[in-house]
Design a protein around this motif. Structure first.
Motif, PDB file in Angstrom:
ATOM      1  N   HIS A 108      -7.998  -0.990   6.507  1.00  0.00           N
ATOM      2  CA  HIS A 108      -6.554  -0.490   6.830  1.00  0.00           C
ATOM      3  C   HIS A 108      -7.133   0.926   6.329  1.00  0.00           C
ATOM      4  O   HIS A 108      -7.862   0.836   5.715  1.00  0.00           O
ATOM      5  CB  HIS A 108      -5.577  -0.311   6.071  1.00  0.00           C
TER       6      HIS A 108
ATOM      7  N   ASP B 143      -0.771  -4.127   6.011  1.00  0.00           N
ATOM      8  CA  ASP B 143      -1.283  -3.068   6.764  1.00  0.00           C
ATOM      9  C   ASP B 143      -2.089  -3.880   8.128  1.00  0.00           C
ATOM     10  O   ASP B 143      -3.165  -3.679   6.585  1.00  0.00           O
ATOM     11  CB  ASP B 143      -0.827  -2.100   6.939  1.00  0.00           C
TER      12      ASP B 143
ATOM     13  N   ASP C 261       5.504   4.574   5.564  1.00  0.00           N
ATOM     14  CA  ASP C 261       6.176   4.073   5.739  1.00  0.00           C
ATOM     15  C   ASP C 261       6.162   2.344   5.326  1.00  0.00           C
ATOM     16  O   ASP C 261       7.255   1.711   5.826  1.00  0.00           O
ATOM     17  CB  ASP C 261       5.777   3.854   7.293  1.00  0.00           C
ATOM     18  N   HIS C 262       5.990   2.319   4.420  1.00  0.00           N
ATOM     19  CA  HIS C 262       5.979   1.519   2.881  1.00  0.00           C
ATOM     20  C   HIS C 262       6.549   2.238   1.788  1.00  0.00           C
ATOM     21  O   HIS C 262       6.868   0.505   0.797  1.00  0.00           O
ATOM     22  CB  HIS C 262       4.723  -0.023   2.301  1.00  0.00           C
TER      23      HIS C 262
ATOM     24  N   HIS D  98       0.918   3.892   2.332  1.00  0.00           N
ATOM     25  CA  HIS D  98       1.714   4.344   3.139  1.00  0.00           C
ATOM     26  C   HIS D  98       3.103   4.990   3.592  1.00  0.00           C
ATOM     27  O   HIS D  98       3.715   4.294   2.793  1.00  0.00           O
ATOM     28  CB  HIS D  98       1.384   3.518   4.204  1.00  0.00           C
TER      29      HIS D  98
ATOM     30  N   HIS E 160       0.993  -1.090   0.207  1.00  0.00           N
ATOM     31  CA  HIS E 160       0.347  -0.306  -0.092  1.00  0.00           C
ATOM     32  C   HIS E 160       1.219   1.359   0.090  1.00  0.00           C
ATOM     33  O   HIS E 160       2.016   0.940   0.352  1.00  0.00           O
ATOM     34  CB  HIS E 160      -0.581  -0.104   0.884  1.00  0.00           C
TER      35      HIS E 160
HETATM   36 ZN   LIG Z   1      -0.275   1.297   6.464  1.00  0.00          ZN
END
Ligand SMILES: [Zn+2]
Ligand SMILES: [Zn+2]
Length: 241
Positions: free
Chosen positions: A130, A152, A63-64, A61, A59
């Protein structure tokens, strides 16, 4: 399949260690699953990032995906003939469009109604629960070995079937067991219980919090996973499946 942890914190990097990123090697192919903050630096300890065969993103976000932009610059600078394929979902067209950069990378769509064949492996995707669209992955190699990555997600029943009998489950375990109710990630109880209910062979808890020590997260998860061996992610952890 060989999985190497390149970063495992949820949300933001901590103490020199990055957020989600896993190097997956199989049959001479090298793939990156998620590309969070600090992952490109960690990857360079193992290989030249411009030798990657593919990137698969769960995805969008940060942090990915935080290191996707700089990975694209590195490919651009290397002037490779081949474009790096970056697999992503199309539920967010703005972010999907950014996976393609002229002369560097090419965004390729995946979906949850048909598997994708990526470098000789089967990738099946499942939409998770999510705040933004995110997809768990079930990765099967030609020998039938299976890695499931929850991406996530909050807990939902479909995860059990999706992770059924996997050789390795990598679970988003961002909370200790006393964090319950509405949340965007699993807690240790849910990760351990999922591993047990899905009858997986091994559980790796990852997407760990900065504020609770990993041994505590591990012992809580193990309590609910029963006989299933549990490890917590750490920088450089390698698991052969
Ligand atoms: Zn996430
Ligand atoms: Zn995350």
């Amino acid at each position: 399949m060989l999985v190497t942890v390149l970063g495992f914190y949820g949300g933001y990097p901590h103490n020199g260690i990055g957020t989600s990123g896993y190097l997956l090697q199989n049959d001479g192919k090298k793939m990156l699953v998620d590309c969070g903050s600090g992952v490109l630096n960690a990857l360079a300890n193992y290989m030249n990032p411009t030798d990657l065969d593919a990137v698969i993103l769960s995805h969008y976000h940060h942090d990915h995906t935080a290191d996707i932009g700089v990975l694209q610059y590195e490919w651009l600078a290397a002037k490779k003939e081949k474009l790096l394929p970056i697999y992503g979902h199309t539920q967010d067209f703005v972010n999907f469009a950014q996976l393609s950069v002229d002369n560097a990378t090419k965004g390729i769509a995946y979906n949850d109604y048909e598997p994708s064949e990526i470098d000789g492996m089967k990738f099946e995707f499942l939409r998770t629960v999510h705040p933004v669209p995110a997809y768990a992955m079930r990765i099967t190699d030609k020998n039938g070995k299976v890695i499931v990555y929850t991406a996530d997600t909050t807990y939902f029943d479909g995860l059990v079937d999706f992770a059924k009998d996997a050789d390795l489950l990598i679970a988003d375990t961002n909370f200790p067991e006393d964090v319950t109710g509405r949340k965007a990630h699993l807690n240790t109880k849910e990760a351990g219980t999922l591993a047990k209910d899905a009858n997986v062979k091994r559980l790796m808890i990852s997407h760990l919090p900065q504020t609770v020590d990993a041994e505590t997260m591990l012992s809580q998860s193990q309590k609910y996973a029963g006989d299933i061996p549990v490890v917590h992610a750490f920088q450089g952890l390698e698991i052969n499946v």
